[in-house]
Design a protein around this motif. Structure first.
Motif, mmCIF file in Angstrom:
data_model
loop_
_atom_site.group_PDB
_atom_site.id
_atom_site.type_symbol
_atom_site.label_atom_id
_atom_site.label_comp_id
_atom_site.label_asym_id
_atom_site.label_seq_id
_atom_site.Cartn_x
_atom_site.Cartn_y
_atom_site.Cartn_z
ATOM 1 N N LYS A 188 0.754 -1.116 0.109
ATOM 2 C CA LYS A 188 0.244 0.038 -0.001
ATOM 3 C C LYS A 188 0.818 1.216 0.030
ATOM 4 O O LYS A 188 2.130 1.082 0.011
ATOM 5 C CB LYS A 188 -0.941 0.016 1.329
ATOM 6 N N THR A 217 -2.986 -0.396 -3.463
ATOM 7 C CA THR A 217 -3.053 1.270 -4.265
ATOM 8 C C THR A 217 -1.680 1.627 -4.503
ATOM 9 O O THR A 217 -0.720 1.269 -3.920
ATOM 10 C CB THR A 217 -3.675 1.932 -3.136
ATOM 11 N N THR A 269 1.890 0.499 -11.042
ATOM 12 C CA THR A 269 0.506 0.895 -10.763
ATOM 13 C C THR A 269 -0.319 -0.264 -10.964
ATOM 14 O O THR A 269 0.222 -1.201 -11.828
ATOM 15 C CB THR A 269 -0.399 1.881 -11.174
#
Length: 770
Positions: free
Chosen positions: A192, A215, A241
């Protein structure tokens, strides 16, 4: 229109080109003696369309030219070396390949389409990071995730699903024709923004860790150029990503450090340990087997066990919780007074070391060490059972559609208590532990599904009894309806049965009734009173102080939750809740009756061609009143309620047909009398004759009655009367005049008294002014 067809054709072509059939499961070395007969290869179609594989081939590991066969969307196809043997073990049909067999060490399997294009290719092995379970130990080789590159070993695992059959002493495990249920890693880490979770982890040599990007833009970099002390380097590429994952197998003992290159200060640590020879790793099922006396075979054996935590800590002073492994075998983890800095959390994957023991038949590991490998792991599907036994011990199980045998057993004892539940056939012991939140909850009512952990508490050998279910949370009772909020759903007829005395059998019963509203609100603000009728019977809904925000409307379908009561013989439900379901439902036509008894209560009934015995009983002053009716044989009571529009009218004739709700008003036991008909509206009365011909009182006839202008008096017995008085209903004299046989009446509509006064006699006769 032609353009539309072209679009459809193009879309179908694109779907076909994107369809991907994958090699999903391989059984290359079954635990058979001699020639293998259980070898198989499973193909899976994860696409959204059906795929025909006619003339596709496998021509390296085995020889197979596929016939005209379609693999449905999200469907499976199995090919095997011996279709008859496969069917006898796995219970469904497969395709027999044309020739060849799978090697027991390493082999390439390549699936090609009809044009020779490679659709999928896998090279399996029994070494170099590939699992050992499929190499003659009973498990097939399963792909843990279908949307990955299945060429590498990191996504292939030993099958965990039990087939329910043994070969050469080995339990067969696999899932041909079904989804694979195997984890891709032994530990998992969430990536994260600004964190690895968990950031510190401990595993054993040969185990896998999977990182999952949740994320942001990140990577995993444990390269030796950055962390030269790492026993070996590893990296998944530059920061990226998306929902990427990265799996790494660690084969070298030592301490590892890694970072996120996007945020170099964010680091994680891994400790890779050799398997402790003092605590060898075993599957839980191996150390929980029992002998015919119910005694565990592995008592005092030291070992390492790994699995997922189920339930709560049933011993906050120390530890007592359930651990279930990938093979769905479970054991209780226990320590009297230490928790090893571990807070029990369902879904944690942990590794424990300790010694196997047994308490009252329950297999336990007395723990020495606890290491958290990962968090938020999914639990296995709960097993629905119809009996408690050794097979349910330390399992997540469910009893369906059960209820408490004796609610009084639910004592809320703060030390915990045991209750019995039943499905109507079998009884089960349920332990409400003092550390479970249910210990202080109100007794549950009705039927419910009950989930929990299987336990055993048998204090005498052989340990083959005392099996229990331990719920973990309130939500394990579904639905949980506390007794004070529970309303048993019943047909109205079930609460209308009566004793010989006319008293209801169901007084104080808490229930939920559903039906159609008939009539008006006979109570008005602030209370409520109406009739509800279902397919079985009718009942009065009454509350003296609350309307529950419901406006009575005939034809509504409502649910009423409340308590059954009785008032003067009349069955009623006193509502706690009224729920409007829908409106404008069709009413059942009124039933014609000639007798008033219990059968008319809260029913829509009709009396045909009856006469009003005394028209002056019809007060018409806006108050409630009773009017007696007769069919020439029996008398009936008609109740005009002040909330009915009839209460402010006067009768138009003596012969009527009346429709209304049957009711009862009997003030004494036995409640066998006092039956009445309550019209709902003015339209419920049909006046067959539009006037009264005359009224007779001891030789005096007056007519017409009701009267508008002139009232005639006939003195049949030639009595001597000198004066006439007209009084109101309260006895006040309104007019006085000499006696005449015809008098002019000029009064407001209502009920009056005609008084004839003589020297030796007088007569009082009621009459109506219309």
């Amino acid at each position: 229109m032609r353009y539309f067809y072209h679009v459809i054709f193009i879309i179908l072509i694109s779907f076909n080109l994107s369809a991907q059939i994958i090699i999903n499961e391989i059984n290359y070395n079954p635990p058979e003696s001699g020639q293998d007969q259980l070898e198989f290869i499973e193909l899976y179609n994860p696409s959204i369309i059906n795929v025909n594989i006619k003339d596709w081939v496998i021509d390296d590991a085995v020889n197979m030219i596929f016939p005209d066969t379609t693999i449905k969307s999200n469907g499976y196809l199995v090919i095997c070396v011996n279709d008859l043997t496969f069917d006898s073990i796995y219970g469904f049909k497969s395709l027999k390949w044309d020739g060849g067999a799978l090697r027991n060490d390493s082999e390439i399997i390549t699936l090609k389409d009809q044009d020779g294009n490679v659709v999928d290719s896998v090279r399996y092995s029994d070494s170099g990071g590939w699992p050992s379970g499929p190499d003659g130990n009973g498990s097939s080789l399963e792909l843990c995730r279908f949307n990955v590159d299945n060429y590498g070993s990191e996504y292939w695992k030993s099958a965990a699903t039990l087939i329910g059959k043994k070969v050469n002493g080995f339990e067969l495990r696999g899932s041909p024709g079904k989804p694979n249920i195997v984890p891709c890693s032994d530990a998992s880490i969430d990536v994260k923004d600004f964190s690895f979770n968990p950031s510190n982890i401990e595993i054993f040599v040969g185990q896998h860790i999977e990182w999952s990007n949740i994320t942001g833009k990140h990577n995993v970099n444990g390269g030796k150029d950055i962390f030269p002390a790492n026993p070996e380097g590893f990296k998944n590429g530059p920061p990226a990503t998306g929902n990427w994952t990265y799996i790494k197998r660690f084969d070298i003992e030592g301490d590892y450090t890694y970072r996120d290159d996007q945020n170099p200060s964010v680091t994680g640590k891994i400790k890779v340990r050799k398997i402790d020879p003092l605590y060898p790793s075993y599957p839980i099922g191996l150390v929980t087997s029992v002998n015919p006396e119910g005694v565990v075979d592995s008592s005092n054996v030291r070992c390492t066990l790994e699995g997922v935590v189920y339930g709560i800590n049933f011993r906050p002073a120390g530890l007592q919780f359930t651990l279930i492994d990938n093979f769905n075998d479970g054991i209780v983890v226990f320590h009297t007074n230490r928790n090893f800095s571990y807070t029990v959390k369902e879904g944690d994957r942990i590794k424990v070391k300790g010694s196997i023991t047994q308490l009252n038949g329950l297999a336990e590991i007395i723990v020495d060490t606890i290491n958290v490998i990962g968090t938020n792991n999914p639990l296995a599907n709960v097993q629905v059972v119809t009996g408690l036994s050794e097979n349910t011990e330390s399992q997540l199980i469910k009893l369906k559609n059960v209820y408490l045998v004796a609610p009084i057993q639910w004592t809320n004892n703060p030390l915990g208590f045991t209750v019995k539940v039943t499905d109507g056939i079998n009884n089960y012991d349920v332990r409400i532990d003092n550390d479970c939140e249910l210990v202080s909850k109100e007794v549950p009512a009705g039927k419910f599904d009950l989930t929990g952990i299987g336990y055993q508490n048998d204090i005498t050998s052989p340990f083959n009894d005392g099996y229990q279910l331990y719920p973990r949370y309130t939500s394990d009772i579904n639905p949980y309806l506390p007794l004070n909020k529970y309303y048993n759903k019943l047909d109205i007829v079930k609460v209308k049965t009566i004793k010989a005395t006319g008293e209801l059998d169901s007084i104080k019963v808490k229930c939920e009734l559903r039906g159609i509203v008939y009539g008006i609100d006979f109570d008005g603000s602030p209370g409520i009173q109406f009739t509800m009728i279902d397919k079985t019977a009718g009942i009065t809904v009454f509350h003296g102080m609350k309307s529950h925000n419901y406006k009575v409307t005939e034809g509504d379908e409502v649910i009423v939750q409340g308590i059954i009561d009785q008032f003067n013989g009349q069955a009623q439900i006193v509502p706690d809740t009224i729920i409007l379901l829908n409106e404008k439902n069709t009413l059942t036509p009124a039933r014609v009756v000639t007798t008033f008894d219990e059968s008319i209560e809260s029913a829509l009934i009709k009396l045909e061609d009856v006469s009003i015995i005394d028209p002056l009983e019809w007060l018409g002053n806006g108050n409630s009143f009773n009017v007696r009716l007769s069919n020439g044989i029996k008398e009936f009571i008609m109740r005009i309620d002040n909330d009915c529009d009839l209460s402010k009218t006067l009768p138009k004739g003596k012969q009527i047909t009346v429709t209304g709700i049957g009711n009862q008003f009997d003030g004494t036991i036995p409640f066998t009398e006092g039956y009445q008909i309550w019209p709902r509206y003015a339209k419920d009365i049909d006046f067959i004759s539009e006037s009264f011909s005359e009224t007779t009182e001891k030789g005096i006839i007056i007519f017409p009655n009701p009267v508008k202008n002139v009232l005639s008096i006939v003195n049949l017995n030639a009595l001597s009367f000198e004066r006439i008085q007209i009084l109101n209903i309260n006895g006040s004299v309104l007019k006085e005049m000499p006696f005449e046989s015809k008098i002019e009446v000029s009064l407001q509509p209502g009920i009056y008294i005609l008084r004839l006064i003589g020297t030796n006699s007088s007569r009082n006769i009621k009459f109506l002014v219309d």
